[in-house]
Design an enzyme around this catalytic site. Sequence first.
Site, mmCIF file in Angstrom:
data_model
loop_
_atom_site.group_PDB
_atom_site.id
_atom_site.type_symbol
_atom_site.label_atom_id
_atom_site.label_comp_id
_atom_site.label_asym_id
_atom_site.label_seq_id
_atom_site.Cartn_x
_atom_site.Cartn_y
_atom_site.Cartn_z
ATOM 1 N N ARG A 18 140.794 113.903 29.243
ATOM 2 C CA ARG A 18 140.063 112.800 29.884
ATOM 3 C C ARG A 18 139.692 111.712 28.859
ATOM 4 O O ARG A 18 140.322 110.672 28.803
ATOM 5 C CB ARG A 18 138.811 113.354 30.583
ATOM 6 N N ASP A 19 138.744 112.003 27.994
ATOM 7 C CA ASP A 19 138.304 110.963 27.055
ATOM 8 C C ASP A 19 139.454 110.583 26.133
ATOM 9 O O ASP A 19 139.618 109.421 25.756
ATOM 10 C CB ASP A 19 137.116 111.479 26.220
ATOM 11 N N HIS A 210 128.580 114.708 21.197
ATOM 12 C CA HIS A 210 129.895 114.128 21.534
ATOM 13 C C HIS A 210 130.119 112.992 20.524
ATOM 14 O O HIS A 210 129.540 111.913 20.657
ATOM 15 C CB HIS A 210 129.832 113.609 22.977
ATOM 16 N N HIS A 212 132.502 110.424 18.299
ATOM 17 C CA HIS A 212 133.768 109.742 17.989
ATOM 18 C C HIS A 212 133.813 109.572 16.466
ATOM 19 O O HIS A 212 132.780 109.537 15.799
ATOM 20 C CB HIS A 212 133.836 108.401 18.721
ATOM 21 N N CYS A 243 137.323 104.362 23.989
ATOM 22 C CA CYS A 243 136.747 103.996 25.286
ATOM 23 C C CYS A 243 137.260 102.616 25.672
ATOM 24 O O CYS A 243 137.177 101.676 24.880
ATOM 25 C CB CYS A 243 135.217 103.988 25.213
ATOM 26 N N ASN A 252 137.867 110.701 19.659
ATOM 27 C CA ASN A 252 136.848 111.728 19.447
ATOM 28 C C ASN A 252 137.203 112.483 18.175
ATOM 29 O O ASN A 252 138.341 112.472 17.736
ATOM 30 C CB ASN A 252 136.870 112.749 20.591
HETATM 31 C C1 LIG Z 1 131.609 102.531 38.692
HETATM 32 C C2 LIG Z 1 132.671 101.564 39.158
HETATM 33 C C3 LIG Z 1 133.484 102.159 40.274
HETATM 34 C C4 LIG Z 1 131.950 100.326 39.666
HETATM 35 O O1 LIG Z 1 132.902 99.296 39.869
HETATM 36 P P1 LIG Z 1 132.634 98.118 40.891
HETATM 37 O O2 LIG Z 1 133.776 97.168 40.788
HETATM 38 O O3 LIG Z 1 131.263 97.583 40.637
HETATM 39 O O4 LIG Z 1 132.585 98.960 42.229
HETATM 40 P P2 LIG Z 1 132.921 98.704 43.707
HETATM 41 O O5 LIG Z 1 132.110 99.689 44.470
HETATM 42 O O6 LIG Z 1 132.779 97.243 44.028
HETATM 43 O O7 LIG Z 1 134.458 99.121 43.808
HETATM 44 C C5 LIG Z 1 135.517 98.324 43.331
HETATM 45 C C6 LIG Z 1 136.823 98.955 43.778
HETATM 46 O O8 LIG Z 1 136.981 100.251 43.189
HETATM 47 C C7 LIG Z 1 137.026 101.269 44.205
HETATM 48 N N1 LIG Z 1 136.268 102.415 43.730
HETATM 49 C C8 LIG Z 1 134.952 102.476 43.492
HETATM 50 N N2 LIG Z 1 134.628 103.690 43.036
HETATM 51 C C9 LIG Z 1 135.757 104.412 43.000
HETATM 52 C C10 LIG Z 1 136.050 105.732 42.619
HETATM 53 N N3 LIG Z 1 135.109 106.563 42.178
HETATM 54 N N4 LIG Z 1 137.314 106.136 42.690
HETATM 55 C C11 LIG Z 1 138.301 105.321 43.128
HETATM 56 N N5 LIG Z 1 138.080 104.048 43.501
HETATM 57 C C12 LIG Z 1 136.808 103.598 43.440
HETATM 58 C C13 LIG Z 1 136.411 100.618 45.428
HETATM 59 O O9 LIG Z 1 136.863 101.256 46.599
HETATM 60 C C14 LIG Z 1 136.879 99.209 45.285
HETATM 61 O O10 LIG Z 1 138.232 99.124 45.661
HETATM 62 P P3 LIG Z 1 138.806 97.838 46.460
HETATM 63 O O11 LIG Z 1 137.985 97.765 47.707
HETATM 64 O O12 LIG Z 1 138.580 96.667 45.558
HETATM 65 O O13 LIG Z 1 140.233 98.183 46.669
HETATM 66 C C15 LIG Z 1 133.602 101.125 37.985
HETATM 67 O O14 LIG Z 1 132.844 100.396 37.071
HETATM 68 C C16 LIG Z 1 134.231 102.294 37.267
HETATM 69 O O15 LIG Z 1 135.026 103.025 37.819
HETATM 70 N N6 LIG Z 1 133.857 102.471 35.971
HETATM 71 C C17 LIG Z 1 134.349 103.586 35.179
HETATM 72 C C18 LIG Z 1 134.616 103.118 33.791
HETATM 73 C C19 LIG Z 1 135.043 104.263 32.941
HETATM 74 O O16 LIG Z 1 135.564 105.260 33.406
HETATM 75 N N7 LIG Z 1 134.813 104.102 31.638
HETATM 76 C C20 LIG Z 1 135.162 105.103 30.689
HETATM 77 C C21 LIG Z 1 134.249 106.283 30.789
HETATM 78 S S1 LIG Z 1 133.961 106.900 29.191
HETATM 79 C C22 LIG Z 1 132.314 106.814 28.969
HETATM 80 O O17 LIG Z 1 131.630 106.290 29.790
HETATM 81 C C23 LIG Z 1 131.760 107.363 27.729
HETATM 82 C C24 LIG Z 1 131.833 108.893 27.595
HETATM 83 C C25 LIG Z 1 131.344 109.603 28.855
HETATM 84 O O18 LIG Z 1 133.164 109.280 27.335
HETATM 85 C C26 LIG Z 1 130.971 109.338 26.424
HETATM 86 C C27 LIG Z 1 131.350 108.628 25.136
HETATM 87 O O19 LIG Z 1 132.515 108.702 24.722
HETATM 88 O O20 LIG Z 1 130.481 108.033 24.557
#
Ligand SMILES: CC(C)(COP(=O)([O-])OP(=O)([O-])OC[C@H]1O[C@@H](n2cnc3c(N)ncnc32)[C@H](O)[C@@H]1OP(=O)([O-])[O-])[C@@H](O)C(=O)NCCC(=O)NCCSC(=O)C[C@@](C)(O)CC(=O)[O-]
Length: 305
Positions: A18-19, A210, A212, A243, A252
């Site tokens: 994943r990450d 966690h 990096h 990220c 990581n």
């Molecule tokens: C949170 C949102 C969805 C807000 O995103 P948004 O644009 O504000 O949300 P929305 O509700 O307006 O949705 C936009 C579109 O995405 C769809 N949608 C909405 N949700 C989902 C879902 N769950 N699965 C599939 N599709 C989804 C939704 O249906 C829509 O589709 P459209 O109508 O335009 O066709 C977006 O910002 C997002 O997905 N962000 C994730 C970013 C990400 O994954 N970043 C990397 C993570 S790593 C991390 O955070 C750090 C970590 C954990 O690893 C620790 C570290 O390393 O430090």
Amino acid sequence: MISSSLPKAVKIIEVGPRDGLQNEQQTISADVKIELVNRLSQAGFVNIEAASFVSPKWVPQMATSAEVMAGITRRPGTLYSALVPNMKGFEAALAAGVDEVVIFAAASEAFSQKNINCSIAESVERFRDVARAAKENKLRLRGALSCAFGCPYQGEVSADSVASVVQQLRDLGCDEIDIADTIGVATPRHVQAVMQRAAQEFPIEKLSGHFHDTYGQALANIYASLEVGITIYHASVAGLGGCPYAKGATGNVATEDVLYMLRGLGIATGIDLDKVVDAGQFISAQLGRKAVSRAGNALAAKRGN
Ligand SMILES: CC(C)(COP(=O)([O-])OP(=O)([O-])OC[C@H]1O[C@@H](n2cnc3c(N)ncnc32)[C@H](O)[C@@H]1OP(=O)([O-])[O-])[C@@H](O)C(=O)NCCC(=O)NCCSC(=O)C[C@@](C)(O)CC(=O)[O-]
């Protein structure tokens, strides 16, 4: 207070699938991801972060998560986890049969906006429904806390900001909370201070580190965390990672390096290092580059592969 003895055993959560892979620019097929997860399962990890049910517009590489979850061979005793930002992600994760959902907040407002498009407070509200649904469905719930040691957009992050979000994740019912150095800027004393502050809000045995390795500090930071009693660590095979919403963030800490250090310290993990080296060589060959793990490459060279 720093304890003089190190833990005798620790849990390693493998986050490479994943990450590690989420930031890869080249499209990686579901088959390759499945093979990677299977190899890691065979190495004996008790927890593998295998998928992420986020918006595919935000993180295209994770769009095959349901396919990956459907294709893996589950090892009894291993929990397969996935990131879930909202109820849409939760429903998909539930349907895919994940064992643990990971809600992910940030200790920095700026990063929260860039990563999940809302404030910390809004994210906690959004996670409330996910947390309730996870409990109702008897899934394990983990909370990840990004930018606990520094933020690419706002710079310094205080230990009190970390503690405040730890409290909120605890109140949502998290079984475990990850203290994450998203951009790899932390150094050992800083890590100890933040871990000890977080431990005032949540049991230390359920806090994880966690790290990096962007600034080459990750192993030192793990050692420092061991000194204060942290017994859960995340690592990524072959040092994969970065990220998409933290520019310049590298991988990581490499799992092979962590296992090599822990083996030398006499700390048990239950994981077969040789099999992790094989998995690291496999995914690096698929990506067309050398693994980032020093120990992994050295052990592979010694074996002649
Ligand atoms: C949170 C949102 C969805 C807000 O995103 P948004 O644009 O504000 O949300 P929305 O509700 O307006 O949705 C936009 C579109 O995405 C769809 N949608 C909405 N949700 C989902 C879902 N769950 N699965 C599939 N599709 C989804 C939704 O249906 C829509 O589709 P459209 O109508 O335009 O066709 C977006 O910002 C997002 O997905 N962000 C994730 C970013 C990400 O994954 N970043 C990397 C993570 S790593 C991390 O955070 C750090 C970590 C954990 O690893 C620790 C570290 O390393 O430090």
